[in-house]
Write a protein that holds these residues in place. Structure first.
Motif, PDB file in Angstrom:
ATOM      1  N   SER A 110       0.839  -1.213   0.000  1.00 28.25           N
ATOM      2  CA  SER A 110       0.000   0.000   0.000  1.00 28.25           C
ATOM      3  C   SER A 110       0.868   1.255   0.000  1.00 28.25           C
ATOM      4  O   SER A 110       0.527   2.246  -0.651  1.00 28.25           O
ATOM      5  N   HIS A 111       1.964   1.228   0.734  1.00 22.84           N
ATOM      6  CA  HIS A 111       2.850   2.395   0.782  1.00 22.84           C
ATOM      7  C   HIS A 111       3.402   2.703  -0.622  1.00 22.84           C
ATOM      8  O   HIS A 111       3.389   3.857  -1.062  1.00 22.84           O
ATOM      9  N   GLU A 140       0.552   4.128  -2.752  1.00 19.87           N
ATOM     10  CA  GLU A 140       0.192   5.516  -2.397  1.00 19.87           C
ATOM     11  C   GLU A 140       1.208   6.499  -2.962  1.00 19.87           C
ATOM     12  O   GLU A 140       0.850   7.541  -3.514  1.00 19.87           O
ATOM     13  N   ASP A 196       0.788   6.848  -6.708  1.00 23.30           N
ATOM     14  CA  ASP A 196      -0.377   7.661  -7.039  1.00 23.30           C
ATOM     15  C   ASP A 196      -0.003   9.145  -7.089  1.00 23.30           C
ATOM     16  O   ASP A 196      -0.454   9.878  -7.974  1.00 23.30           O
ATOM     17  N   GLU A 197       0.839   9.576  -6.165  1.00 23.57           N
ATOM     18  CA  GLU A 197       1.280  10.985  -6.157  1.00 23.57           C
ATOM     19  C   GLU A 197       2.074  11.301  -7.425  1.00 23.57           C
ATOM     20  O   GLU A 197       1.966  12.385  -7.992  1.00 23.57           O
TER      21      GLU A 197
END
Ligand code: ASP
Ligand code: CP
Length: 320
Positions: free
Chosen positions: A27-28, A31, A34-35
């Motif tokens: 997940s890290h 995330e 995504d940025e």
């Protein structure tokens, strides 16, 4: 009060595979990726996060997407990026992969991005160098950044991975893309189905937490995502199916087979695609369903995130 040492949410020096990574670690990376999607859509795509760092791309197998996107990722973060062309290197004079890596290691790179023909070769190489190593595909073992970019594509389209029915179809036996995707998607709570002829399913596949099908329509029924794979002819010794014509007839994705999936099911393919073998041209180019181009876009963002996270880990280590 003394400062407590910073701990990375991805506390590893390398990215060698998805197997063994936790939900939090995956997940890290997603995330952060995504940025970077947003950054890549801006006119000015560059930051100086990796200024002073050196990334070497060392590809012992052919690549279009992975090599280019790692180069672009490194450059967008202001690293010095070197593409070592194995075809014109001293590998041709008999130098081994390990000796080549040790030679490059002596030049103090920070990250080595390696693609190798042999399963396990990238892990072996990582044990011989001081820098961070990213596996860009090793034999039929793993291709972790591909699974991450596939997950990012699905997550951005569907808002989640958990609970989705995802069919991975084709040459599972020889595919590092399939293996990394199985580890990632099962860890993240998706329902994974493998669809392939008996000869192209690895033995013990059921133990990976997936369901196995040998019929496309049974495997695709009501699924949310259809992920097609290329026949890895370069890894095949012997005959695994009678002919590509027959393979396409039974396992090639066309509208007729797709009709049993959910009406909005997404079509994915890691590329390169062999049109008329595992996928019909019309289906591949149907951009109301096919997210193949988006997968490529997500690839740059994921590779930027991986370079960012690993170089940040190097910095934490250097600060000790
Ligand atoms: N490009 C992917 C890989 O290198 C998939 C493929 O080649 O079929 O594994
Ligand atoms: N999907 C993928 O790894 O493509 P390349 O082999 O072109 O890098």
């Amino acid at each position: 009060m003394a400062n407590s040492p910073k701990i990375s949410p991805y506390p590893h020096r390398h990215l060698l595979g998805i197997e063994g990574l936790s939900v939090q670690e995956i997940s890290h990376i997603l995330e952060k990726s995504d940025e970077y999607v947003d950054q890549n859509r801006r006119a000015d795509k560059k930051t100086d996060l990796l200024h002073g760092r050196t990334v070497i791309n060392l590809f012992f197998e052919d690549s279009t997407r992975t090599r280019t996107s790692f180069e672009l990722a490194g450059k967008r973060l202001s690293a010095d990026v070197i593409n070592m062309s194995v075809g014109s290197s001293s590998v041709n004079k008999g130098e081994t992969l390990i000796d080549t890596a040790s030679t490059l290691n002596a030049m103090h790179p920070d990250v080595l991005v390696v693609r190798a023909g042999l399963s396990g070769a990238v892990q072996l190489l990582a044990e011989k160098v001081n820098c961070a190593v990213i596996n860009a595909g090793d034999g039929s073992h793993e291709h972790p950044t591909q699974a991450l970019l596939d997950a990012l594509t699905i997550q951005r389209r569907r808002g989640k991975l958990q609970g989705l029915n995802i069919a991975i179809c084709g040459d599972i036996l020889h595919s590092r893309v399939a293996r990394s995707n199985i580890y990632l998607l099962v860890t993240m709570g998706a329902q994974v189905r493998l669809v392939a002829p008996m000869t192209l399913i690895p033995s013990g596949a059921e133990n990976l937490g997936v369901e196995v099908f040998h019929d496309m329509k049974a495997g695709l029924k009501d699924c949310d995502i259809v992920m097609m794979l290329r026949l890895q002819n370069e890894r095949m010794q012997g005959n695994f199916f009678p002919s590509t014509r027959e393979y396409f007839h039974f396992f090639g994705l066309n509208y007729e087979k797709l009709s049993v999936a959910k009406p909005d099911a997404l079509i994915m393919h890691p590329g390169p695609a062999n049109r008329g073998v595992e996928i019909d041209s019309e289906v591949a180019d149907d951009y109301s369903r096919s997210v193949i181009r988006e997968q490529v876009e997500m690839g740059v963002a994921v590779r930027m995130a991986c370079l960012d996270i690993l170089s940040n880990n190097l910095q934490l280590e250097e600060a000790k």
